[in-house]
Design a protein around this motif. Structure first.
Motif, PDB file in Angstrom:
ATOM      1  N   VAL A 251       0.850  -1.179   0.000  1.00  0.00           N
ATOM      2  CA  VAL A 251       0.000   0.000   0.000  1.00  0.00           C
ATOM      3  C   VAL A 251       0.892   1.237   0.000  1.00  0.00           C
ATOM      4  O   VAL A 251       1.998   1.240   0.540  1.00  0.00           O
ATOM      5  N   PHE A 252       0.409   2.299  -0.653  1.00  0.00           N
ATOM      6  CA  PHE A 252       1.148   3.557  -0.731  1.00  0.00           C
ATOM      7  C   PHE A 252       0.231   4.678  -0.274  1.00  0.00           C
ATOM      8  O   PHE A 252      -0.836   4.893  -0.841  1.00  0.00           O
ATOM      9  N   PHE A 253       0.640   5.378   0.793  1.00  0.00           N
ATOM     10  CA  PHE A 253      -0.117   6.512   1.308  1.00  0.00           C
ATOM     11  C   PHE A 253       0.572   7.807   0.901  1.00  0.00           C
ATOM     12  O   PHE A 253       1.783   7.943   1.071  1.00  0.00           O
ATOM     13  N   GLN A 254      -0.205   8.749   0.388  1.00  0.00           N
ATOM     14  CA  GLN A 254       0.363  10.061   0.120  1.00  0.00           C
ATOM     15  C   GLN A 254       0.695  10.750   1.435  1.00  0.00           C
ATOM     16  O   GLN A 254      -0.072  10.701   2.388  1.00  0.00           O
ATOM     17  N   LYS A 255       1.857  11.387   1.480  1.00  0.00           N
ATOM     18  CA  LYS A 255       2.309  12.051   2.701  1.00  0.00           C
ATOM     19  C   LYS A 255       1.461  13.270   3.030  1.00  0.00           C
ATOM     20  O   LYS A 255       1.324  13.651   4.187  1.00  0.00           O
ATOM     21  N   ARG A 256       0.912  13.912   2.024  1.00  0.00           N
ATOM     22  CA  ARG A 256       0.110  15.101   2.247  1.00  0.00           C
ATOM     23  C   ARG A 256      -1.351  14.695   2.402  1.00  0.00           C
ATOM     24  O   ARG A 256      -1.967  14.192   1.482  1.00  0.00           O
ATOM     25  N   ILE A 257      -1.888  14.936   3.584  1.00  0.00           N
ATOM     26  CA  ILE A 257      -3.241  14.478   3.893  1.00  0.00           C
ATOM     27  C   ILE A 257      -4.266  15.079   2.929  1.00  0.00           C
ATOM     28  O   ILE A 257      -5.234  14.444   2.543  1.00  0.00           O
ATOM     29  N   GLY A 258      -4.041  16.337   2.525  1.00  0.00           N
ATOM     30  CA  GLY A 258      -4.976  16.974   1.607  1.00  0.00           C
ATOM     31  C   GLY A 258      -5.158  16.186   0.335  1.00  0.00           C
ATOM     32  O   GLY A 258      -6.239  16.129  -0.233  1.00  0.00           O
TER      33      GLY A 258
END
Length: 225
Positions: free
Chosen positions: A112-119
């Motif tokens: 899984v890959f999560f974007q670091k910027r929550i927006g």
């Protein structure tokens, strides 16, 4: 392993394996195969299983191995579009939309890959949770519609409507920006936010996101009572 991708816009990738070679795939992805392909279902640990579930994939992966001689196995796309072969190396992982992974050689790792910027996650549509393909080998991914590629230079950006981002090099970054002007937001029909991809790296855009197609077809289906 040798492979061929045939039949767009309803494509299939046909893999020819030598004895002892294997491929991994999503559960239920196999379309047809020779009788000497042995299947083995594995989870790969609780962490990896959970990560695959969050990224839109099955918790389990199947490994198919050619036994006693050369083997053949085919994986068909689940939606009209494109199948692309991506060469994955330790220094060049790829990030793709959820549910893009179709199959790969055994040296490719799916996580899984999560974007670091929550927006990017809450407003960028496809951006918050994506799939990361790392390791070493060939990965087959399925995208919606046709694919247009751009090679972004360091600091160069492209603005993308939500859902049209199919994949990108892990060296790229993604953020969101607000559509300028209240009138544009309300009457422009393009939504409130756009996704901004910044290089360096390759960006792959798809021409017919399944979510857009579903919205286009919705008026033609009878509504429930």
């Amino acid at each position: 392993m040798k492979y061929s991708i045939e039949g767009e816009p309803l494509p299939v990738v046909i893999c020819e394996l030598e004895a002892g070679e294997g491929v991994i795939s999503e559960r239920g992805a196999m379309s047809w195969m020779s009788p000497n392909m042995k299947m083995d279902t594995k989870g790969g640990g609780v962490g990896k299983m959970f990560g695959r579930m969050v990224s839109g994939e099955s918790m389990f992966l199947n490994t198919y191995t050619a036994q006693g001689g050369n083997g053949m196995i085919a994986f068909a796309s689940s939606f009209p579009g494109s199948i692309r072969a991506l060469e994955i190396t330790p220094d060049k992982p790829m990030v793709c939309q959820k549910s893009a992974f179709l199959a790969s050689t055994t040296g490719v790792e799916l996580s899984v890959f999560f974007q670091k910027r929550i927006g990017s996650g809450f407003f960028g549509g496809e951006g918050f949770i994506m799939q990361k393909l790392s390791g070493n080998g060939t990965a087959f991914v399925e995208f919606d519609g046709s694919i247009k590629e751009y090679m972004l230079q360091p600091g160069q950006s492209i603005v993308v409507d939500t859902g049209y981002l199919a994949g990108m090099d892990a060296s790229c970054t993604m953020d969101i920006q607000t559509v300028p002007g209240l009138k544009n937001m309300v009457f422009g029909g393009e939504g409130v936010f756009n996704t901004v991809i910044t290089g360096p790296g390759r960006v792959m855009l798809q021409t017919m996101p399944i979510c857009q197609m579903a919205n286009s077809l919705k008026p033609f289906f009878p509504s429930g009572n």
